[in-house]
Design a protein around this motif. Structure first.
Motif, PDB file in Angstrom:
ATOM      1  N   ARG A  32       0.819  -1.134  -0.192  1.00 35.22           N
ATOM      2  CA  ARG A  32      -0.034  -0.016   0.115  1.00 35.22           C
ATOM      3  C   ARG A  32       0.959   1.346  -0.086  1.00 35.22           C
ATOM      4  N   GLN A  33       0.370   2.304  -0.721  1.00 34.67           N
ATOM      5  CA  GLN A  33       1.070   3.461  -0.785  1.00 34.67           C
ATOM      6  C   GLN A  33       0.076   4.451  -0.608  1.00 34.67           C
ATOM      7  N   SER A  34       0.151   5.132   0.573  1.00 33.79           N
ATOM      8  CA  SER A  34      -0.741   6.322   0.998  1.00 33.79           C
ATOM      9  C   SER A  34      -0.309   7.782   0.425  1.00 33.79           C
ATOM     10  N   ILE A  35      -1.085   8.660  -0.092  1.00 35.72           N
ATOM     11  CA  ILE A  35      -0.546   9.791  -0.739  1.00 35.72           C
ATOM     12  C   ILE A  35      -1.090  10.981  -0.166  1.00 35.72           C
ATOM     13  N   GLU A  36      -0.381  11.838   0.539  1.00 35.22           N
ATOM     14  CA  GLU A  36      -0.875  12.741   1.413  1.00 35.22           C
ATOM     15  C   GLU A  36      -1.692  13.827   0.545  1.00 35.22           C
ATOM     16  N   GLY A  37      -3.142  14.164   1.109  1.00 33.08           N
ATOM     17  CA  GLY A  37      -4.020  15.086   0.232  1.00 33.08           C
ATOM     18  C   GLY A  37      -3.239  16.193  -0.313  1.00 33.08           C
ATOM     19  N   ILE A  38      -2.463  17.131   0.350  1.00 29.29           N
ATOM     20  CA  ILE A  38      -1.833  18.227  -0.257  1.00 29.29           C
ATOM     21  C   ILE A  38      -1.165  17.894  -1.610  1.00 29.29           C
ATOM     22  N   ASN A  39      -0.747  16.835  -1.666  1.00 28.26           N
ATOM     23  CA  ASN A  39      -0.116  16.379  -2.938  1.00 28.26           C
ATOM     24  C   ASN A  39      -1.076  15.901  -3.959  1.00 28.26           C
ATOM     25  N   GLY A 114      -4.959  11.268   1.010  1.00 25.31           N
ATOM     26  CA  GLY A 114      -5.788  11.851  -0.062  1.00 25.31           C
ATOM     27  C   GLY A 114      -6.034  10.981  -1.142  1.00 25.31           C
ATOM     28  N   LEU A 115      -5.258   9.682  -1.284  1.00 22.11           N
ATOM     29  CA  LEU A 115      -5.354   8.880  -2.425  1.00 22.11           C
ATOM     30  C   LEU A 115      -4.503   7.799  -1.694  1.00 22.11           C
TER      31      LEU A 115
END
Length: 274
Positions: A32-39, A114-115
């Protein structure tokens, strides 16, 4: 793993089945890779202006066949499941996947997730769907009929050079200077392990509460949790106890040290991961 992948990177991430698993309905095994919402806020997910995104990566697996990759929002209420194919076992293959942005649901654009992207390694029926290549209400990570490597002993899935981009075209992988990559990683996690990072002596003749502080190399995503480990008095290795104070740039732990003794800080583990 540092293995010389011959695809433009010597590093790759491996999942391997060390014990074959009989999947339960609610089991999930994945990378799993979580991406920060601001990115990802410029993707405009959750609005009529949601844009396409393209995922590119190299994959290698011990079994040929079809594999699942999925995209989800922060609370797992919106899911998009799609597939890619491994044509030749134990051989690096380049994959690109383009999907339409989600015009529904709630998507974070702050310091939360964020995703999130999931490379499936084996998933039970609860999180499996027969509806692929479309946004769904609910929490799904796997397509019906795709490989469950976790059920086969010594099965492997390797991925490297993963890149997510706005739009419908996969561009060459963007290599960053090591200093830039390190600073980005330290926004989420930092550790320092070394003898005598900091020494505090108490020779006052009375027990004192001593603050042990460590400045962080970059401001972290949020105020982090942390653990400090030190040597106390006789050189025994202890996890420090006492009250903690943290900001995005500094962590401090207060420890009671008896008279005529010392306290060494030997390791700091600081976590602000998604």
């Amino acid at each position: 793993i540092n293995g010389g992948s011959a695809v433009g990177s010597k590093n790759y991430l491996r999942m391997k089945t060390v014990t074959a698993v009989t999947l339960g309905s609610a089991d999930i095994f994945n990378i799993r890779q979580s991406i920060e919402g601001i990115n990802v806020q410029d993707l405009n997910f959750g609005t009529a202006s949601a844009t396409q995104i393209t995922l590119s990566f190299w994959a290698r697996a011990s079994q040929t066949g079809t594999y699942s990759v999925s995209f989800r929002n922060d609370d797992n209420s919106r899911s998009y499941v799609t597939t890619y194919t491994i044509n030749t076992a134990n051989t690096w293959e380049y994959k690109t996947i383009t999907i339409n942005g989600d015009t529904s649901g709630t998507w974070k654009n702050d310091t939360d997730t964020g995703l999130a992207i999931y490379f499936d390694f084996g998933t039970g029926s609860t999180f499996t769907t027969g509806s692929t290549n479309t946004w769904l209400d609910g929490n799904f990570v796997k397509s019906t009929g795709t490989n469950n490597l976790i059920t086969t002993l010594n099965a492997t899935l390797d991925i490297t050079l993963v890149q997510l981009e706005k739009g419908g075209v996969a561009t060459p992988f963007e290599y960053l200077h090591i200093a830039d990559s390190l600073a980005r990683c330290q926004r989420y996690y930092f550790q320092e392990v070394q003898d005598n990072l900091m020494r505090n002596l108490n020779m006052s003749g009375a027990t004192q509460v001593i603050p042990i502080s460590r400045a962080l190399p970059v401001p972290m995503r949020v105020v982090p949790s942390f653990t400090m480990i030190g040597d106390i008095n006789d050189g025994g290795n202890f996890t420090l106890s006492g009250s903690k104070v943290a900001t995005k740039t500094m962590v401090t732990q207060f420890h009671s040290v008896s008279a005529n003794s010392w306290l060494d800080l030997n390791a700091v583990y600081v976590d602000a991961e998604l």
